[in-house]
Each structure stands twice: as C-alpha cells, then as structure tokens.
Scaffold this motif. Structure first.
Motif, PDB file in Angstrom:
ATOM      1  N   THR A   1     -45.886  95.480  84.189  1.00 48.99           N
ATOM      2  CA  THR A   1     -45.560  96.610  83.339  1.00 48.99           C
ATOM      3  C   THR A   1     -44.054  96.648  83.076  1.00 48.99           C
ATOM      4  O   THR A   1     -43.266  96.041  83.794  1.00 48.99           O
ATOM      5  N   VAL A   2     -43.688  97.376  82.030  1.00 49.76           N
ATOM      6  CA  VAL A   2     -42.284  97.554  81.661  1.00 49.76           C
ATOM      7  C   VAL A   2     -42.062  99.047  81.473  1.00 49.76           C
ATOM      8  O   VAL A   2     -42.789  99.697  80.714  1.00 49.76           O
ATOM      9  N   ARG A   3     -41.080  99.600  82.167  1.00 52.43           N
ATOM     10  CA  ARG A   3     -40.818 101.033  82.054  1.00 52.43           C
ATOM     11  C   ARG A   3     -39.795 101.277  80.945  1.00 52.43           C
ATOM     12  O   ARG A   3     -38.642 100.858  81.012  1.00 52.43           O
TER      13      ARG A   3
ATOM     14  N   SER B   1     -39.671 105.641  72.459  1.00 53.59           N
ATOM     15  CA  SER B   1     -38.845 105.073  71.392  1.00 53.59           C
ATOM     16  C   SER B   1     -38.450 103.634  71.690  1.00 53.59           C
ATOM     17  O   SER B   1     -38.495 102.765  70.809  1.00 53.59           O
ATOM     18  N   GLN B   2     -38.054 103.378  72.925  1.00 52.01           N
ATOM     19  CA  GLN B   2     -37.685 102.009  73.295  1.00 52.01           C
ATOM     20  C   GLN B   2     -38.872 101.070  73.158  1.00 52.01           C
ATOM     21  O   GLN B   2     -38.735  99.931  72.698  1.00 52.01           O
ATOM     22  N   ALA B   3     -40.039 101.548  73.542  1.00 49.07           N
ATOM     23  CA  ALA B   3     -41.246 100.734  73.409  1.00 49.07           C
ATOM     24  C   ALA B   3     -41.565 100.466  71.938  1.00 49.07           C
ATOM     25  O   ALA B   3     -41.965  99.359  71.560  1.00 49.07           O
TER      26      ALA B   3
ATOM     27  N   ALA C   1     -32.785 104.136  71.263  1.00 51.88           N
ATOM     28  CA  ALA C   1     -33.516 102.880  71.448  1.00 51.88           C
ATOM     29  C   ALA C   1     -32.930 101.764  70.591  1.00 51.88           C
ATOM     30  O   ALA C   1     -32.820 100.617  71.034  1.00 51.88           O
ATOM     31  N   LEU C   2     -32.526 102.085  69.360  1.00 52.99           N
ATOM     32  CA  LEU C   2     -31.911 101.077  68.502  1.00 52.99           C
ATOM     33  C   LEU C   2     -30.545 100.659  69.025  1.00 52.99           C
ATOM     34  O   LEU C   2     -30.176  99.480  68.956  1.00 52.99           O
TER      35      LEU C   2
ATOM     36  N   GLU D   1     -47.858  92.930  77.990  1.00 51.73           N
ATOM     37  CA  GLU D   1     -48.388  92.177  76.853  1.00 51.73           C
ATOM     38  C   GLU D   1     -48.261  92.937  75.531  1.00 51.73           C
ATOM     39  O   GLU D   1     -48.391  92.348  74.453  1.00 51.73           O
ATOM     40  N   LEU D   2     -47.999  94.248  75.610  1.00 48.72           N
ATOM     41  CA  LEU D   2     -47.795  95.003  74.381  1.00 48.72           C
ATOM     42  C   LEU D   2     -46.609  94.453  73.593  1.00 48.72           C
ATOM     43  O   LEU D   2     -46.584  94.540  72.357  1.00 48.72           O
ATOM     44  N   PHE D   3     -45.659  93.845  74.281  1.00 46.55           N
ATOM     45  CA  PHE D   3     -44.421  93.409  73.638  1.00 46.55           C
ATOM     46  C   PHE D   3     -44.367  91.904  73.389  1.00 46.55           C
ATOM     47  O   PHE D   3     -43.323  91.375  72.988  1.00 46.55           O
ATOM     48  N   HIS D   4     -45.489  91.218  73.596  1.00 41.53           N
ATOM     49  CA  HIS D   4     -45.541  89.803  73.261  1.00 41.53           C
ATOM     50  C   HIS D   4     -45.492  89.633  71.739  1.00 41.53           C
ATOM     51  O   HIS D   4     -45.941  90.505  70.985  1.00 41.53           O
TER      52      HIS D   4
END
Length: 661
Positions: free
Chosen positions: A8-10, A14-16, A54-55, A211-214
């Motif tokens: 997981t990634v915390r 917005s960052q996600a 986030a940007l 895996e959401l960010f692959h």
C-alpha cells in the motif's frame, strides 16, 4: 499458507489523484501517448491545500520536470477551452485535467463542460466541493438547498457531463477514476468528465493499493462496420444517381481523411463538409465542394438540393449542416449515416452504420469496387465549384465599387480572411468560434492541411478563440496558430493573453474590430429587428443606444496584458503585419494584429437558410416583411423520416421508384 500483505501507499486523496493521472496512457493503432498533458487550474480555498499541494509535491518529486505539469490559467471557463482545443488537435487521444475551487471557480467551468460534451471532446474536470463532513455548514460559497443537504453547485455538471461522480470517501476514488478514464477514452461516449472533490476529502489520507498507480494503457477502439449494414449501404450507393457525402468532425477524430479521399477518388462522389469536418478533403481536390448548409458554398448546396442519397460521415446533423432541414429537397432522398455513436447514426431515419469512420470508409470503398457516378455528374461538380471559386476570388479582392464605399483604414472581413489565408503556411492553423467569421471561414477558407482548420461551432462559444489558441500551440508547437476573433468575442475573454505571456506561447490573434456584434447585427436586420442592440454605442439623449461608437481601445487592452500589438489600416499593412507575425520568435508570446472592418459588407451568400423564428405580430414594417419571408422558407422544411431502404419479406431491399427526374 499465509498470504503476503498487499503493498500500500499512504497518500492524500489529492496526491493519489495526481499520481494516478500521471500514470494513464492512451493507445490507438499501436501508438501510445500520455493521456494527460498536465493540469490547468486556478487555486482557491477549496483546492489550494488539496490538489494544489499534490501538484506541488509531484513537481518536487520530479525535480522540476513533472509528468503532469501545472499551468496557471486566468479564467476557469477559458482553461477548459484550452484543454478541449488541445484534445481536438490531438485527435482526442490526449487532453488536460482542470482544477478549480468551490463555488464560482467551479461553476465557471460549466460553459466549458457543455462545449466539450456537445463537440464530443474529452476533458477531465476536477471541481472542488464543500465539506463532505459538514463541520460548519454553510461555509463560504456554499449553496444551501432546503430539501437536499447533499446538493451543491457542482450538481449542475451532471447534465453537461458524460460521466459524473462525487468522491465523499477515499474508498470511492479508485472506481471514480477508473470510470472517468473509461469514458474519456471511449470514442463513442467521450465528452466532459467530472469528478467533484470535497475540500476536506481532498486532504484526507488513505492507504491505497500500490497497483492503483501502475502505468495503465487505455485502448481507443476502431470498431468495424457490420457486414450486413455495409452491404446495405453499398447497395443504396449503387442505386443512387446523385449521391453526396457530408463529412463531419468524426472524419478528423478518426484520422480518416486518406480513407475519404480514396472513396471520393474511386467513385467520383462529391464531398460537402460541416464546420467540424472542413478540411476532410484538401483544397483543390476535384470532389471537394466546400462547406455545406447555412454557411456553406453554393456548389455544395446545389448538389445537396438534388442529391438522392446523402452519406453522412461522423456528423451530428446540426441545423446549420441541414440548413434547418431545407438543404435536401429530392423527393426520394435517403440517408446513410456512418458514425461511431449509435445516437447520431440513427438520425434522419438513415441507414445506421455504427463504426469507426476510417474502418467504415475503407470497407465501403472495397464494397463499391467498379462503381462510379456518371460523367455528367462529375462535370456538374466541376462547373459548380468553378463558379463558386470565382466568387471567393472576388470576395478576397473586392472590386472598386465595394472598396470605394469603405471608410479610410477599414477593410472587408473577407479581405482580411483572404489575406491571412494566402500569406500563411499550409500547416498554420486558423481558429475561430462565434460571430460572423465562422460562417465566412466555412465558405471562403482554403484548407491545405488536415489539422489547419479549427472552428468550434457545436456550442459556438464567444471567448473560445484565445484560450483555444493556447491549447493548439501546446499540442503542436511546430504550427503557428492564427486566432480570428471579433471585438465581441475578444471582450468576452482576453485574459488568456496573460497566460500566453507567462508560458512564452506564440499565438497570433487577428483582432477584427467593427464596433459591435457583426453576425447578430446582420441576423437582426434580416429578421426585421433593425440591428437593435448590436452596436457598441453611447446611449443618446433620446435614451437609445444609437449614439457615437464607443472609444474602446482593444489594441491598448491587449498591450496591457503583455501582448505585442500591431495596428494596421490597409491590406498592405496587414500583409506586412502577417510577415512580422510569422517571423515572431517561437517563445515570444502572443502577437496581436488589430484591424478594422465594415460590418455592412458581407461575404458571398450560401444560397441557403437557417431557421430563426420571426415575431408573428408586429407594428414594424421590417418585421412584417421578415415574417412573410420566414413563412415562405418554412414551407421548404422537410421531416426527413423516410426509411433509407424498405425491405421485403426475404430481407432484400425493395426497388424504389425511379428517381432520375
């Protein structure tokens, strides 16, 4: 056996979102591109600590070269126009995301959303929303609805969007993002996509599956035509005596220009073009008859009147294209509609061929092997086009009886367009949106490159021109962009000149000033309303807006925003200014050419009509006369309900009556 914990990634919501968007790709025909070129935005209290933070973090992580760069816009509606123009220039394979704060910041994007959806162009909108947790409602800029506490101003995006979601919990974000990407990359469904993000949820942290960010690649499909539909279409063409193709924006979206050219070459079928489809065949092609409909050429409209079969390719069949259903007058006229969207393919009771334009045109060319229209029909096409071309030449270079009536330093609008057309490069892009110039461009402009004509006429939105020029330049900095804008459109939205200065974007704005609304003034006069309320004038002592022209200094306004401005007062001066614009540095920012024109000198008439109702009762003689003319035109309107092909019990087409008359 124990299962290893999932990685997981915390991150905040917005960052996600930013990390996810940076990992999305589109692919068509084996060519893969980042789906998002970046984010356009204006920060307020609703998004500065969410998407804004986030940007910023994304930029720092990328060491100043982020995969998702941020551009500060000046107006939220304008930044959507920039994204839409970029998407159109990229054949809908790439776009931008747009972020705005709550309240007016978000609702300013509504017009842009409508424009995107009407034109079937992808753009991702991220309007901020009021607190999901409602700790201190009502907060600044919150709309209170007495019967539904979960309604916000962002619900206004629902009818304007092809996909809408509101993320009130972090767990909802993945499905919202994936649903948004599906619609953005579906050529049959695309348009504005909206994900509303409450300001507190934007800053909330969550443990996201890695895996959401692959990297994720979305295939943009080219669905082929059904064999039976294609055969039926070919049968209708073979039985037609005077077929006509109407090329719409879908030809460009599909990059089907070569396939259309091949079909026209092999069959001799002439091609008329909608505003969005102009340039489907390049100027000089013997089958290219120019614009069709209310703002079309006399050549295309003469062929439309006599056509017994009309093959629409990627067109929505707007009232301008059909001249409010008066363009096609043959008693047995039938329609074949090639469109990737079933909704459009079924219009005018046409034979629907639901398919990608390039695939369908290629297959239809094969199915029509050996077919060609009669030589007399090809000869008539050439004669009609020659006659129209002579009218264009006369409009570009008007005779002394026209120029002699002009005030000193004033040109005709057609002369301005002709000069720009003749003195720019074939790959340069002409851009326009609303007023009289889109109609003149549709009739007069000679397109020499498939990406060189960009007129937004689905929503006909004043103010689109300058922000859209930024989008085109961002999409392809090897082309110069010439935004043709009247004083009415300029006053709606000049603000993005400052953005062009900020980003060092070379865009050339040809600012045509005629002290009023040229298009609506002419329309008003034709409808018996005497150009009422369409001139920029002082209010006179009598209480009417009929005093002297206002002393508006539009050239000075452009200079104040940082643009380089040249004011011209002759055709020679315009030619010199265009040469300067072409030589302007690629990173020199906006170049504005200010020119005055006479709104009472019109371009050649299209010999067509547009349905705008006239007051049925009036004491004004001009209105009475206009209503009588309107009643006569209404008699020519047709319902266009006849089936494209009647079929017998065996499923084969039945013979239609002979239509050689």
């Amino acid at each position: 056996m124990t299962t290893a914990p999932r990685a997981t990634v915390r991150l905040t919501v917005s960052q996600a979102t930013v990390r996810f968007l940076a990992a999305q790709w589109s692919e068509r025909d084996g060519q893969r591109s980042p789906l998002f070129a970046g984010v356009l935005g204006i920060f307020g209290h609703g998004n500065v600590a969410g998407i804004g933070q986030a940007l910023l973090e994304h930029e720092h992580e990328a060491d100043g070269r982020p995969g998702l760069p941020y551009i500060l816009a000046r107006n939220e509606q304008a930044m959507v126009h920039t994204a839409v123009a970029y998407a159109r220039q990229k054949d809908r394979l790439q776009t931008w995301a747009c972020t705005a704060s709550i309240g007016p910041g978000s609702t300013n994007m509504l017009t842009g959303a409508a424009l995107a959806t009407i034109n079937r162009l992808p753009v991702l909108l991220l309007p901020s929303d009021t607190f999901a947790t409602r700790p201190g409602a009502p907060v600044l800029q919150e709309l209170e609805h007495p019967c539904a506490a979960d309604i916000s101003v962002n619900d206004a995006f629902r009818p304007l969007s092809r996909f809408f979601d509101r993320v009130t919990r972090p767990e909802q974000l993945p499905s919202a993002l994936l649903g948004a990407m599906r619609v953005l990359t579906d050529p049959a469904e695309t348009g504005a996509v909206t994900i509303a993000l409450p300001q507190d949820v934007q800053a909330e942290a969550h443990d996201w599956p890695a895996e959401l960010f692959h990297d994720r690649t979305w295939h943009v499909a080219r669905p082929p035509a059904e064999t039976s539909r294609l055969a039926a279409a070919a049968d209708l063409v073979r039985r037609a005596r005077r077929p006509l193709i109407v090329a719409g924006g879908g030809v460009h979206h599909s990059a089907a220009e070569a396939a259309l050219t091949a079909l026209a070459d092999s069959t001799g079928i002439p091609v008329g073009e909608t505003q969005a489809g102009k340039g489907s065949l390049l100027h000089g092609h013997p089958r290219q008859m120019g614009g069709i409909g209310s703002t079309g050429t006399t050549a295309a409209n003469a062929l439309a009147r006599d056509a017994d079969l009309v093959i629409g390719v990627g067109t929505r069949w707007t009232d301008f294209t059909t001249a409010s259903r008066t363009a096609f007058q043959h008693e047995d006229v039938r329609f074949v509609n090639i469109n990737i969207t079933g909704f459009d393919a079924g219009k005018h009771a046409g034979l629907p061929v639901v398919a990608d334009a390039r695939e369908a045109l290629t297959a239809l060319t094969g199915a029509l092997d050996g077919y060609r229209v009669e030589p007399a029909y090809e000869k008539r096409q050439a004669e009609l086009w020659h006659s129209w071309n002579e009218q264009v030449e006369a409009a570009y270079d008007p005779p002394p009886e026209v120029t002699g009536r002009l005030a000193d330093g004033v040109l005709t609008q057609a002369t301005v367009l002709g000069c720009v057309n003749e003195l720019t490069d074939p790959r340069d892009v002409v851009l326009c949106a609303a007023g009289s110039m889109p109609g003149d461009l549709h009739k007069l402009w000679r397109v020499r490159d498939r990406k060189a004509y960009h007129v937004e006429y689905g929503y006909s939105c004043m103010g689109y021109e300058i922000p859209a020029a930024l989008g085109i330049r961002l999409a392809d900095d090897t082309r110069d962009v010439f935004a043709m804008v009247g004083d009415g459109g300029y006053l709606m939205m000049p603000t993005e000149l400052a953005t062009a200065v900020q980003e060092h974007l070379k865009v050339v704005v040809v600012l045509v000033q005629n002290n009023g609304f040229h298009s609506i003034g002419s329309l008003s006069e034709s409808l018996g309303s005497q150009r009422f309320g369409t001139r920029y004038r002082y209010r006179s002592a009598g209480g009417r807006l009929d005093g002297p022209d206002l002393p508006t200094d539009l050239a000075g306004n452009a200079r104040s925003l940082g643009a380089h401005v040249v004011e011209v007062r002759s055709r020679a001066g315009l030619a010199e200014a265009l040469a300067q614009a072409k030589a302007w540095p690629a990173d020199g920012g906006p170049f504005v050419i200010h020119v005055r024109t006479d709104p009472h000198v019109s371009a050649p008439d299209s010999d067509s009509w547009w349905d705008v109702p006239v007051a049925a009762v009036s004491r004004l003689g001009t209105t009475q006369d206009a209503h009588a003319a309107y009643t006569d035109h209404k008699k020519a309107q047709r319902p266009l309900l006849a089936p494209a092909a009647d079929r017998g019990s065996d499923g084969a087409p039945t013979e239609r009556p002979d239509n050689q008359s």
